[in-house]
Design a protein around this motif. Structure first.
Motif, PDB file in Angstrom:
ATOM      1  N   LEU A 189     -55.901  -3.656  16.208  1.00 48.33           N
ATOM      2  CA  LEU A 189     -56.555  -3.285  17.327  1.00 48.33           C
ATOM      3  C   LEU A 189     -57.948  -3.013  16.875  1.00 48.33           C
ATOM      4  O   LEU A 189     -58.517  -2.360  16.063  1.00 48.33           O
ATOM      5  CB  LEU A 189     -56.133  -1.811  17.767  1.00 48.33           C
ATOM      6  N   LEU A 190     -59.057  -3.265  18.021  1.00 50.17           N
ATOM      7  CA  LEU A 190     -60.162  -3.378  17.495  1.00 50.17           C
ATOM      8  C   LEU A 190     -61.252  -2.829  18.618  1.00 50.17           C
ATOM      9  O   LEU A 190     -61.108  -2.695  19.592  1.00 50.17           O
ATOM     10  CB  LEU A 190     -60.991  -4.796  17.267  1.00 50.17           C
ATOM     11  N   LYS A 191     -62.228  -1.782  17.843  1.00 48.51           N
ATOM     12  CA  LYS A 191     -62.836  -0.918  18.809  1.00 48.51           C
ATOM     13  C   LYS A 191     -63.875  -1.906  19.646  1.00 48.51           C
ATOM     14  O   LYS A 191     -64.184  -2.829  19.227  1.00 48.51           O
ATOM     15  CB  LYS A 191     -63.555   0.157  18.228  1.00 48.51           C
ATOM     16  N   GLY A 192     -64.653  -1.052  20.599  1.00 49.32           N
ATOM     17  CA  GLY A 192     -65.726  -1.911  21.377  1.00 49.32           C
ATOM     18  C   GLY A 192     -66.899  -2.294  20.306  1.00 49.32           C
ATOM     19  O   GLY A 192     -67.366  -3.255  20.680  1.00 49.32           O
ATOM     20  N   ASN A 193     -67.076  -1.304  19.241  1.00 44.29           N
ATOM     21  CA  ASN A 193     -68.058  -2.025  18.279  1.00 44.29           C
ATOM     22  C   ASN A 193     -67.629  -3.082  17.513  1.00 44.29           C
ATOM     23  O   ASN A 193     -68.487  -3.490  16.563  1.00 44.29           O
ATOM     24  CB  ASN A 193     -68.675  -0.712  17.612  1.00 44.29           C
ATOM     25  N   ASP A 201     -50.797   3.600  21.366  1.00 44.76           N
ATOM     26  CA  ASP A 201     -50.110   3.001  22.556  1.00 44.76           C
ATOM     27  C   ASP A 201     -51.037   2.350  23.359  1.00 44.76           C
ATOM     28  O   ASP A 201     -52.020   2.893  23.832  1.00 44.76           O
ATOM     29  CB  ASP A 201     -49.115   4.086  23.385  1.00 44.76           C
ATOM     30  N   VAL A 202     -51.062   0.850  23.593  1.00 39.96           N
ATOM     31  CA  VAL A 202     -51.733   0.256  24.277  1.00 39.96           C
ATOM     32  C   VAL A 202     -51.099  -0.352  25.684  1.00 39.96           C
ATOM     33  O   VAL A 202     -49.707  -0.681  25.557  1.00 39.96           O
ATOM     34  CB  VAL A 202     -52.455  -0.824  23.872  1.00 39.96           C
ATOM     35  N   VAL A 203     -51.884  -0.537  26.859  1.00 36.28           N
ATOM     36  CA  VAL A 203     -51.032  -1.007  28.181  1.00 36.28           C
ATOM     37  C   VAL A 203     -51.065  -2.422  28.106  1.00 36.28           C
ATOM     38  O   VAL A 203     -51.970  -3.344  27.787  1.00 36.28           O
ATOM     39  CB  VAL A 203     -51.864  -0.535  29.231  1.00 36.28           C
ATOM     40  N   LEU A 204     -49.675  -2.890  28.163  1.00 37.69           N
ATOM     41  CA  LEU A 204     -49.707  -4.346  28.108  1.00 37.69           C
ATOM     42  C   LEU A 204     -49.032  -4.964  29.259  1.00 37.69           C
ATOM     43  O   LEU A 204     -48.340  -4.057  29.990  1.00 37.69           O
ATOM     44  CB  LEU A 204     -48.880  -5.022  26.837  1.00 37.69           C
ATOM     45  N   PRO A 205     -49.244  -6.041  29.978  1.00 35.14           N
ATOM     46  CA  PRO A 205     -48.382  -6.280  31.199  1.00 35.14           C
ATOM     47  C   PRO A 205     -46.841  -6.148  31.203  1.00 35.14           C
ATOM     48  O   PRO A 205     -46.485  -5.473  32.127  1.00 35.14           O
ATOM     49  CB  PRO A 205     -48.741  -7.999  31.245  1.00 35.14           C
ATOM     50  N   GLY A 206     -46.233  -6.442  30.162  1.00 36.11           N
ATOM     51  CA  GLY A 206     -44.690  -6.041  30.374  1.00 36.11           C
ATOM     52  C   GLY A 206     -44.397  -4.466  29.895  1.00 36.11           C
ATOM     53  O   GLY A 206     -43.255  -4.348  29.531  1.00 36.11           O
ATOM     54  N   PRO A 236     -51.863 -16.521  15.912  1.00 37.48           N
ATOM     55  CA  PRO A 236     -50.929 -17.370  16.582  1.00 37.48           C
ATOM     56  C   PRO A 236     -49.474 -17.387  15.952  1.00 37.48           C
ATOM     57  O   PRO A 236     -48.490 -17.694  16.339  1.00 37.48           O
ATOM     58  CB  PRO A 236     -51.686 -18.705  16.410  1.00 37.48           C
ATOM     59  N   GLU A 237     -49.626 -17.275  14.411  1.00 36.04           N
ATOM     60  CA  GLU A 237     -48.237 -17.496  13.852  1.00 36.04           C
ATOM     61  C   GLU A 237     -47.406 -16.238  13.971  1.00 36.04           C
ATOM     62  O   GLU A 237     -46.390 -15.979  13.485  1.00 36.04           O
ATOM     63  CB  GLU A 237     -48.366 -17.887  12.389  1.00 36.04           C
ATOM     64  N   HIS A 238     -48.164 -15.312  14.528  1.00 37.08           N
ATOM     65  CA  HIS A 238     -47.349 -13.919  14.656  1.00 37.08           C
ATOM     66  C   HIS A 238     -46.653 -13.942  16.223  1.00 37.08           C
ATOM     67  O   HIS A 238     -46.135 -12.813  16.488  1.00 37.08           O
ATOM     68  CB  HIS A 238     -48.068 -12.688  14.226  1.00 37.08           C
ATOM     69  N   SER A 295     -43.443 -13.047  22.830  1.00 35.99           N
ATOM     70  CA  SER A 295     -43.539 -11.616  22.313  1.00 35.99           C
ATOM     71  C   SER A 295     -44.078 -11.604  20.889  1.00 35.99           C
ATOM     72  O   SER A 295     -44.353 -12.461  20.353  1.00 35.99           O
ATOM     73  CB  SER A 295     -42.349 -10.847  22.327  1.00 35.99           C
ATOM     74  N   PHE A 296     -44.435 -10.131  20.425  1.00 33.89           N
ATOM     75  CA  PHE A 296     -44.834 -10.329  19.064  1.00 33.89           C
ATOM     76  C   PHE A 296     -44.308  -8.791  18.382  1.00 33.89           C
ATOM     77  O   PHE A 296     -44.192  -7.817  19.262  1.00 33.89           O
ATOM     78  CB  PHE A 296     -46.491 -10.323  18.881  1.00 33.89           C
ATOM     79  N   ASP A 297     -44.449  -9.029  17.017  1.00 30.78           N
ATOM     80  CA  ASP A 297     -44.065  -7.705  16.305  1.00 30.78           C
ATOM     81  C   ASP A 297     -45.360  -6.829  16.340  1.00 30.78           C
ATOM     82  O   ASP A 297     -46.364  -7.258  15.862  1.00 30.78           O
ATOM     83  CB  ASP A 297     -43.695  -7.721  14.987  1.00 30.78           C
ATOM     84  N   PRO A 298     -45.298  -5.541  17.061  1.00 26.51           N
ATOM     85  CA  PRO A 298     -46.632  -4.593  16.879  1.00 26.51           C
ATOM     86  C   PRO A 298     -47.261  -4.349  15.543  1.00 26.51           C
ATOM     87  O   PRO A 298     -48.616  -4.350  15.663  1.00 26.51           O
ATOM     88  CB  PRO A 298     -46.167  -3.320  17.542  1.00 26.51           C
TER      89      PRO A 298
END
Lengths: 376, 276
Positions: free
Chosen positions: A347-351, A255-260, A284-286, A339-342
């Motif tokens: 999700l990409l890590k810091g490295n 779960d990540v924090v998004l504005p909405g 962009p197409e998603h 919006s988008f389909d999760p």
């Protein structure tokens, strides 16, 4: 018909490492594309396979045999150069027959083979011409013909289409794919154009800074990019990125924090913990226009392509792209919600490494044959 | 409107070119014409444009006791051999210099051409001493070496430039086609280098053919070249203008024709279509 294997290949140019340990396996009859930005080492890697550059260390094997110390003449490969490299003082026929002339093939047999190749490429009318009397596309075909008559174990293409105009490039792309089908040969193809890579490859090798970033089928790279570079490089227009923070991570997803509100992305959450900073990537197409959507942005530019419309959005201090239908009515400066389909998000890590998706995309692992192939 | 704008500069260009042409051609035409005049007409106060041409100066050059033949043959042999060596070595060195990847390549190339920059006067005395020790004075070999010392660096430098213009893709394509390095050079590089080789050869030949200083210093009775023959006509009792002009014509004309030929051999025309 041959296999190729690269084991920990390193190339050092006067103290600068341009290839930093590349491992690769090319199967028989595979169409492999090396892709990456300029200076990533893709051409150098191909030149080492061709024997035009020596590898500083590592092994190059063709059909299991180490060929590091075999000269380019004896590797049994053929190469099509970006510049075509046709011999300007020879006719088309002599250009195509040059390798056989060196091998002392009798004139009659030589002519027969050149004619056969010329027929495949529709060059019969041009056999007596000199290269300077040919158009760019024709020169390109002669260069390919010169490769075909050699009946090589592996074809090498070094950015062969980059000197052609856009329409011709599309046509040659199709012709090359057809040729691969017809000759059923192992082919290695270098390009900086990810569209060429996506459309022609069985297997794409993404290179950056002399390092292999990812190897996989076009759909695998598209749906399961291994890291931030591949995510941004493959796909057009480019993937959108957003910095996010983890709220919760378990076996079901992250779960990540998004504005909405929070968003659950179905990726494996091992090795990350609450509060970690991640990058969310979404193509962009998603993204889809959605009045109830949690995300907002202001339209900066609209590009209408007819079938689709690209909306360039200002989102915080970053710029996003949204590909919408061809007939959206939005205007520049509009504030829009989307919006988008999760399941489509990454999700990409810091490295830079991506968290692997829990479910493999159904198209990620099909090969060219299953894809229907091109029938000739 | 465009044409009226360009009209003036165009006229100016033509005028300038005409002037340059006259400046260059008049002395040559005067020399060639006068070589067919009798000595009286040559030395007359008012130059004459219309006259009955005679071949006397030419026939006397080749028939008299001191015939021009040995000089001509010496010139041809010495200039020819030194040109041949300069072009062959220059071609090989130029190819190497153009293709090899070594540190300080530009410095090496510049050092080579810098040896060509020394004035002849500066090297003539050391060379004379060297040649005396090596018994090279009054030998064909001596003059050939002397001309090589100037022509070789020039040939290397020029050929390097020509090879730089030839994309290495072509040799690489040949090597992938199954050629050895030597075969790639022989079948692909060399045919495309013809313009470069011809240009270099003609320029080297002109240098050796026209030289007076080296020939004057290093040659002896057996090895004198045409410019020496010309100089010998300036005697204490007077100048034989007719013969002098005839020799001048013999020296200049082949070179003028060769010079016109170089123009035809431009590398661009031949390599067009090779790449892109």
């Amino acid at each position: 018909m041959a296999t190729l294997q690269l084991n920990n290949i390193v190339k050092d140019f006067g103290g600068t490492q341009v290839i930093k340990g590349v491992d690769l396996e090319v199967k028989d009859r595979e169409f492999v594309v090396f892709v990456g930005p300029s200076g990533c080492g893709k051409s150098t890697l191909m030149r080492m396979i061709a024997g035009l550059e020596s590898a500083t260390s590592g092994d190059i094997l063709i059909d299991g045999e180490r060929i590091n110390d075999v000269g380019p003449a004896d590797r049994g490969l053929a190469m099509v150069f970006q510049s075509y490299a046709l011999y300007p003082h020879m006719s088309v026929e002599d250009n195509m027959g040059f390798s056989m002339r060196l091998a002392k093939v009798p004139t009659a047999e030589r002519r027969e083979k050149v004619l056969a190749a010329a027929r495949i490429l529709q060059l019969e009318e041009l056999l007596d011409r000199k290269p300077r009397a040919l158009s760019g596309g024709q020169r390109q075909r002669v260069a390919i013909g010169r490769a075909i008559v050699r009946n090589p174990s592996i074809f090498l293409f070094d950015e062969p289409l980059s000197n052609l105009d856009a329409a011709l490039r599309v046509q040659m792309r199709i012709e090359l794919a057809r040729l691969h089908e017809e000759l059923d040969a192992t082919m290695i193809y270098v390009t900086h154009d990810q569209i060429e890579a996506m459309t022609m490859a069985d297997k794409i090798v993404v290179l950056q800074g002399g390092v292999v970033e990812q190897i996989g089928s076009p759909m695998a790279l598209y749906h399961h990019p291994a890291n931030l570079f591949v995510a941004g490089f493959i796909g057009s227009p480019k993937m959108n990125f957003l910095d996010v923070e983890i709220r919760r991570a378990d076996a079901e997803g992250v779960d990540v924090v998004l504005p909405g509100g929070d968003c659950r992305v179905p990726v494996e959450g091992d090795g990350v913990s609450i509060g970690d900073k991640l990058t969310l990537g979404i193509r962009p197409e998603h993204l889809k226009l959605d009045d109830q959507g949690a995300l907002t942005g202001k339209i900066l530019v609209i590009e209408r392509l007819g079938g689709t419309t690209s909306l360039y959005l200002e989102k915080g201090d970053s710029q996003w792209i949204l590909v919408a239908d061809g007939d959206v009515t939005s205007r520049v400066h509009d504030q829009i919600r989307f919006s988008f389909d999760p399941a489509c998000a990454h999700l990409l890590k810091g490295n830079g490494d991506a968290l692997p998706h829990r479910h493999r995309h159904p198209l990620a692992d099909i090969d060219r044959k299953e894809n229907g192939g091109l029938s000739v | 409107m465009n044409t009226s704008k360009r009209w003036l500069p165009h006229t100016f260009k033509i005028a300038l070119l005409t002037l340059l042409l006259l400046w260059t051609l008049i002395p040559i035409i005067w020399m060639v014409l006068s070589s067919f005049k009798s000595n009286d007409i040559i030395t007359a106060g008012t130059p004459r444009v219309f006259f009955t041409p005679i071949l006397e100066h030419y026939t006397s050059l080749f028939s008299s006791g001191n015939s021009l033949w040995p000089y001509l043959l010496n010139s041809l042999f010495i200039a020819g051999v030194s040109t041949l060596i300069a072009v062959v070595l220059g071609c090989m060195a130029g190819f190497g210099l153009s293709r090899i990847r070594i540190k300080g390549k530009q410095h090496l190339a510049f050092w080579i051409i810098s040896t060509r920059m020394a004035p002849i006067a500066a090297v003539i005395v050391p060379l004379y001493l060297l040649f005396r020790y090596l018994y090279l004075l009054d030998t064909h070999a001596g003059l050939i070496v002397a001309y090589l010392s100037f022509n070789l660096p020039f040939a290397i430098w020029l050929m390097t430039a020509f090879f730089d213009d030839l994309p290495p893709d072509l040799e690489e394509a040949a090597m992938i086609d199954g050629a050895t390095k030597l075969q790639a050079f022989r079948y692909v590089v060399l045919p495309l280098m013809t313009p470069g080789l011809v240009t270099t050869a003609i320029l080297c030949f002109i240098f050796a053919w026209n030289d007076y200083a080296f020939a004057q210093t290093f040659s002896g009775p057996n090895t004198q070249t045409i410019p020496i023959a010309a100089a010998q006509l300036l005697t204490q009792t007077g100048i034989d203008w007719g013969k002098l002009l005839a020799i001048g014509t013999i020296v200049v004309c082949p070179m003028a024709i060769a010079g016109l030929l170089v123009k035809r051999w431009l590398v661009k025309g031949l390599t067009l279509g090779a790449v892109k």
